[in-house]
Design a protein around this motif. Sequence first.
Motif, mmCIF file in Angstrom:
data_model
loop_
_atom_site.group_PDB
_atom_site.id
_atom_site.type_symbol
_atom_site.label_atom_id
_atom_site.label_comp_id
_atom_site.label_asym_id
_atom_site.label_seq_id
_atom_site.Cartn_x
_atom_site.Cartn_y
_atom_site.Cartn_z
ATOM 1 N N UNK A 128 49.929 17.814 35.181
ATOM 2 C CA UNK A 128 50.999 16.819 35.331
ATOM 3 C C UNK A 128 51.981 17.270 36.415
ATOM 4 N N UNK A 129 52.280 18.566 36.452
ATOM 5 C CA UNK A 129 53.159 19.090 37.501
ATOM 6 C C UNK A 129 52.556 18.881 38.890
ATOM 7 N N UNK A 130 51.237 18.998 39.002
ATOM 8 C CA UNK A 130 50.586 18.730 40.280
ATOM 9 C C UNK A 130 50.820 17.278 40.698
ATOM 10 N N UNK A 131 50.713 16.369 39.743
ATOM 11 C CA UNK A 131 50.945 14.957 40.043
ATOM 12 C C UNK A 131 52.400 14.727 40.443
ATOM 13 N N UNK A 132 53.322 15.373 39.764
ATOM 14 C CA UNK A 132 54.730 15.263 40.144
ATOM 15 C C UNK A 132 54.927 15.732 41.590
ATOM 16 N N UNK A 133 54.334 16.888 41.920
ATOM 17 C CA UNK A 133 54.498 17.433 43.267
ATOM 18 C C UNK A 133 53.994 16.449 44.322
ATOM 19 N N UNK A 134 52.815 15.891 44.111
ATOM 20 C CA UNK A 134 52.269 14.937 45.070
ATOM 21 C C UNK A 134 53.160 13.699 45.202
ATOM 22 N N UNK A 135 53.715 13.255 44.069
ATOM 23 C CA UNK A 135 54.574 12.067 44.104
ATOM 24 C C UNK A 135 55.879 12.332 44.844
#
Length: 323
Positions: free
Chosen positions: A154-161
């Motif tokens: 989920x943190x990876x998705x946050x970073x990309x966003x």
Amino acid sequence: MFTHIPLIDFGPFLNGTDEDRQKVSSEIGDACRNVGFFYLLNHGVSSSLIERVYEQAERFFSQSIEEKMKLYIGSCPYGNNRGYTPMLEQKLSLKGDLKEGFDFAMELPADDKDRIERGASLYGPNLWPDNLEGFRECIYDECYLSMVSLGHRVLEAFALSLNLPPNYFKSMCQKPMVTMRLLYYPPQPIIIDEDQLGCGAHTDYECFTLLSQSNQSGLQVRNNKGEWINAKPIPNTFVVNIGDLMQRWTNDQFKSTIHRVINTSGTSRYSIPVFFGPDYFAEVKCLMTDQIAKYEPVIVGEYLTQRFYDTYHYRQKDSTSSM
């Protein structure tokens, strides 16, 4: 002015192409900016495992109060906010919350180097019942560790966003402050006392929360018109919500939204939240280099410790007695 909580399919992020990952990340970013909450579907944690954790929660909370108080959070020898919380112990409602809980986090030795040499007081061992066979193995070895892995994704998705590299947060989450709770809410009267709810209106402290709800409704999210939106349980999903640290980190781009729990179902309600925070000594400061920071930088462990003092009865008693 949201009126519903978006549902996001995480499967393409976990198993798809770079284009799929970017698309899902954009959907998540929109939800974090506009609502602060979303449902996560196809997250990779099996429903059978979650069901077994609920069974373990029922086993634990059905014990006598005397048995549960052997693991009382206020008697934990490590002082790291782990163990059993009886009814009214946490005070997110003015009169105390109508819920019981059992908290545990990353299992670390009592002589953990960061704890002993650097004062990371929230690190250390958990408290475990010695009379419930298979309890720890199910809720920690299987579920907790799976939820930590999901949290990293989920943190990876946050970073990309946020237009950051997907592994941006990884170096700050080597020993993450991840707390998992088993929660039990008894039925609450239909006539609502705003000063004594299942869980009073609040925002979460950490970066984000992954929440499994049992079949009973109760979670409500407040939009910026002041309306309470029901976050009804959706099978095989987690509710994800942004916490205060992530709001600070993103300079208010991501919203830490006020929510509460009122169990008027007439039956017992259980839930399993997992609160994901970075390492104890990670510094949270504005990620937006082109903006004026709205918040002073904070050290994660120090920030969380203060928030626990604000809401846990046993810590408030300790603070009073030492003054």
